[in-house]
Design a protein around this motif. Structure first.
Motif, mmCIF file in Angstrom:
data_model
loop_
_atom_site.group_PDB
_atom_site.id
_atom_site.type_symbol
_atom_site.label_atom_id
_atom_site.label_comp_id
_atom_site.label_asym_id
_atom_site.label_seq_id
_atom_site.Cartn_x
_atom_site.Cartn_y
_atom_site.Cartn_z
ATOM 1 N N ALA A 5 0.826 -1.206 0.000
ATOM 2 C CA ALA A 5 0.000 0.000 0.000
ATOM 3 C C ALA A 5 0.853 1.246 0.000
ATOM 4 O O ALA A 5 2.010 1.226 0.402
ATOM 5 C CB ALA A 5 -0.893 -0.010 1.239
ATOM 6 N N PRO A 6 0.284 2.397 -0.440
ATOM 7 C CA PRO A 6 1.030 3.653 -0.399
ATOM 8 C C PRO A 6 1.410 4.004 1.027
ATOM 9 O O PRO A 6 0.731 3.634 1.981
ATOM 10 C CB PRO A 6 0.014 4.661 -0.969
ATOM 11 C CG PRO A 6 -0.987 3.848 -1.722
ATOM 12 C CD PRO A 6 -1.046 2.532 -1.041
ATOM 13 N N GLY A 7 2.485 4.751 1.177
ATOM 14 C CA GLY A 7 2.887 5.226 2.486
ATOM 15 C C GLY A 7 3.640 4.204 3.301
ATOM 16 O O GLY A 7 3.845 4.398 4.485
ATOM 17 N N SER A 8 4.030 3.099 2.703
ATOM 18 C CA SER A 8 4.698 2.058 3.471
ATOM 19 C C SER A 8 6.195 2.270 3.576
ATOM 20 O O SER A 8 6.907 1.416 4.071
ATOM 21 C CB SER A 8 4.411 0.684 2.843
ATOM 22 O OG SER A 8 4.931 0.621 1.527
ATOM 23 N N GLY A 9 6.669 3.415 3.116
ATOM 24 C CA GLY A 9 8.072 3.742 3.288
ATOM 25 C C GLY A 9 8.986 2.938 2.402
ATOM 26 O O GLY A 9 10.183 2.841 2.652
ATOM 27 N N THR A 62 5.731 3.500 8.486
ATOM 28 C CA THR A 62 6.350 2.298 9.029
ATOM 29 C C THR A 62 7.701 2.610 9.640
ATOM 30 O O THR A 62 8.323 3.629 9.350
ATOM 31 C CB THR A 62 6.535 1.237 7.928
ATOM 32 O OG1 THR A 62 7.494 1.732 6.972
ATOM 33 C CG2 THR A 62 5.232 0.916 7.219
ATOM 34 N N ASP A 63 8.161 1.692 10.461
ATOM 35 C CA ASP A 63 9.527 1.739 10.985
ATOM 36 C C ASP A 63 10.071 0.321 10.926
ATOM 37 O O ASP A 63 9.482 -0.603 11.503
ATOM 38 C CB ASP A 63 9.529 2.250 12.434
ATOM 39 C CG ASP A 63 10.938 2.319 12.998
ATOM 40 O OD1 ASP A 63 11.764 3.064 12.445
ATOM 41 O OD2 ASP A 63 11.207 1.604 13.998
ATOM 42 N N TYR A 80 0.840 11.988 7.736
ATOM 43 C CA TYR A 80 1.773 10.892 7.962
ATOM 44 C C TYR A 80 3.021 11.113 7.117
ATOM 45 O O TYR A 80 3.016 11.872 6.152
ATOM 46 C CB TYR A 80 1.131 9.528 7.681
ATOM 47 C CG TYR A 80 0.603 9.328 6.283
ATOM 48 C CD1 TYR A 80 1.413 8.810 5.271
ATOM 49 C CD2 TYR A 80 -0.718 9.628 5.963
ATOM 50 C CE1 TYR A 80 0.927 8.598 3.992
ATOM 51 C CE2 TYR A 80 -1.223 9.423 4.682
ATOM 52 C CZ TYR A 80 -0.402 8.913 3.707
ATOM 53 O OH TYR A 80 -0.883 8.707 2.443
ATOM 54 N N TYR A 81 4.114 10.457 7.503
ATOM 55 C CA TYR A 81 5.435 10.765 6.962
ATOM 56 C C TYR A 81 6.105 9.499 6.448
ATOM 57 O O TYR A 81 6.133 8.473 7.124
ATOM 58 C CB TYR A 81 6.297 11.436 8.042
ATOM 59 C CG TYR A 81 5.717 12.749 8.522
ATOM 60 C CD1 TYR A 81 6.177 13.962 8.028
ATOM 61 C CD2 TYR A 81 4.679 12.759 9.462
ATOM 62 C CE1 TYR A 81 5.624 15.163 8.461
ATOM 63 C CE2 TYR A 81 4.127 13.958 9.893
ATOM 64 C CZ TYR A 81 4.605 15.150 9.382
ATOM 65 O OH TYR A 81 4.048 16.343 9.808
ATOM 66 N N ASP A 82 6.665 9.606 5.241
ATOM 67 C CA ASP A 82 7.346 8.493 4.589
ATOM 68 C C ASP A 82 8.851 8.751 4.602
ATOM 69 O O ASP A 82 9.331 9.692 3.978
ATOM 70 C CB ASP A 82 6.840 8.374 3.152
ATOM 71 C CG ASP A 82 7.435 7.181 2.417
ATOM 72 O OD1 ASP A 82 8.322 6.512 2.981
ATOM 73 O OD2 ASP A 82 7.010 6.917 1.273
#
Length: 402
Positions: free
Chosen positions: A105-109, A154-155, A363-365
């Motif tokens: 999915a988008p935003g998963s870093g 994510t981290d 949210y931050y990527d």
């Protein structure tokens, strides 16, 4: 004739005096408005003028204008989501009725897993944090991806911040609400002041400056203003307090170890030596897992009549496990905001702010630039996604990976 000349001179002097006073007032007013339109930050001109009016005891006029604007252009009933909104919602894929691969999915870093292992090769370890269960939607049938959670931030491949989109009720089907879920065990939370609200000087800056962005996962907006009494509560940070920390007020409470709790001040949460920050706003909308009985008391959730208005709103809550849920929406009443948070799993939840200028969840990527992650608005309002990379007018919350 001799009697009229002094009288005429006095009239001319009086007129010149009044003109001078008027010029002074106009000049002062122009300077004051000019200052409001040019202070730092990302606030829109409309938001700046509304804040200026409230600062000059004209809040009643702002409320009346907002009511009038709403009456002239109420939110649409019926209809479908825009193409952009549908595409965004479909970005959450489903597989066999359940959540699909989170890393796709988008935003998963950028943490997309490689193709499946060859026969005999060890399987890649599964994420320790499962995707949040799909939310039951308010409108049936559900649209593709509606209510299905995907990773937002994510981290080390772990989806610490997840989110989904829903239509907020069966009437306002051309609008979206966005629901975020944050793993309490894997995140730490920091309250930041705004340089105008609450104002003052704190050790924590009213921004997230370069050098302090590594591990940044999410941010969300503060609540109604404290300094003019709109929040019906207080603000505490760095041992400094603005306004009164009122018993019974809904409160976000921040602790020295980076954890957060949400509850009624004096009952669920209170001042201890471990508390480093408190942000109060109104009262709980969800309590003991249920929407409060007086949720339709429109004057309780903002200016009179605005509680029942379907406008942009935001709120935050806590689940029974201590995880955080946050909601922003385009056409929400006080009731539908509370119902969204309750359905997302909140056992206690509170309203934050309303109208286009203030609600936000970003949210931050960190996939490309770990020390300067790319911000994305979960749902678009007036402010750009980098609003907290600049000086923030109002207080906000930042979320970091532990």
């Amino acid at each position: 004739m001799t009697h009229n000349r002094p009288r005429a001179r006095r009239r001319r002097l009086l007129r010149r005096t009044w003109l001078a006073v008027l010029a002074l007032l106009v000049g002062s007013l122009g300077w004051s408005i000019g200052e409001a339109l040019t202070y730092p930050g990302k606030d829109s001109n409309m938001a700046r003028m509304a804040e200026w009016a409230r600062d000059h005891e004209l809040g009643f006029a702002v409320d009346q204008l907002e009511n009038l604007r709403y009456d002239m252009n109420p939110p649409r009933v019926g209809g479908t989501l825009s193409a952009d909104a549908l595409a965004r919602m479909r970005g959450t894929h489903e597989a066999d009725g359940e959540n699909a691969d989170p890393a796709a999915a988008p935003g998963s870093g950028g943490h997309r897993p490689a193709a499946g292992p060859e026969r005999g090769a060890p399987a890649a370890p599964a994420p320790r944090i499962p995707l949040h269960a799909r939310m039951r939607t308010f409108v049936t049938p559900a649209l593709p991806g509606e209510g299905v959670f995907r990773p937002l931030a994510t981290d080390h491949g772990e989806p610490i911040v997840q989110g989904t989109y829903l239509r907020p009720d069966s009437d306002h089907t051309s609008y979206e609400a966005a629901v975020a879920w944050i793993s309490r065990k894997h995140a730490r939370f920091q309250l930041h002041p705004g340089f105008r609200e609450p104002g003052g000087t704190f050790d924590v800056p009213p921004t997230i400056p370069e050098g302090d962005r590594t591990g940044l996962l999410a941010t969300w907006n503060g609540g109604f203003r404290v300094t003019n009494g709109d929040s019906r509560g207080g603000f505490y940070l760095d041992g400094k307090q603005v306004g009164e920390l009122r018993d019974g007020a809904a409160a976000e409470v921040f602790y020295r170890d980076g954890s957060i709790k949400i509850g009624a001040w004096g009952r669920d949460v209170s001042m201890t030596s471990d508390v480093v920050g408190v942000r109060q706003c109104l009262e709980l909308m969800v309590d003991h897992g249920k929407v409060v009985d007086d949720i339709d008391d429109d004057g309780k959730w903002g200016a009179a009549d605005q509680g029942r208005m379907f406008v942009e709103r935001s709120g935050v809550g806590v689940t029974a496990k201590g995880d955080i849920v946050m909601v922003v929406g385009q056409a929400l009443s006080a009731r539908t905001l509370a119902e969204l948070m309750q359905r997302a799993g909140a056992v206690r939840a509170m309203s934050l702010d309303m109208n286009r200028a203030w609600p936000s969840f970003i949210y931050y990527d960190a996939g490309q630039h770990p020390s300067n992650p790319e911000p994305t608005n979960f749902l678009d309002f007036d402010n750009p996604p980098d609003r907290y990379y600049d000086q923030a007018t109002r207080d906000f919350v930042a979320v970091y990976a532990r």
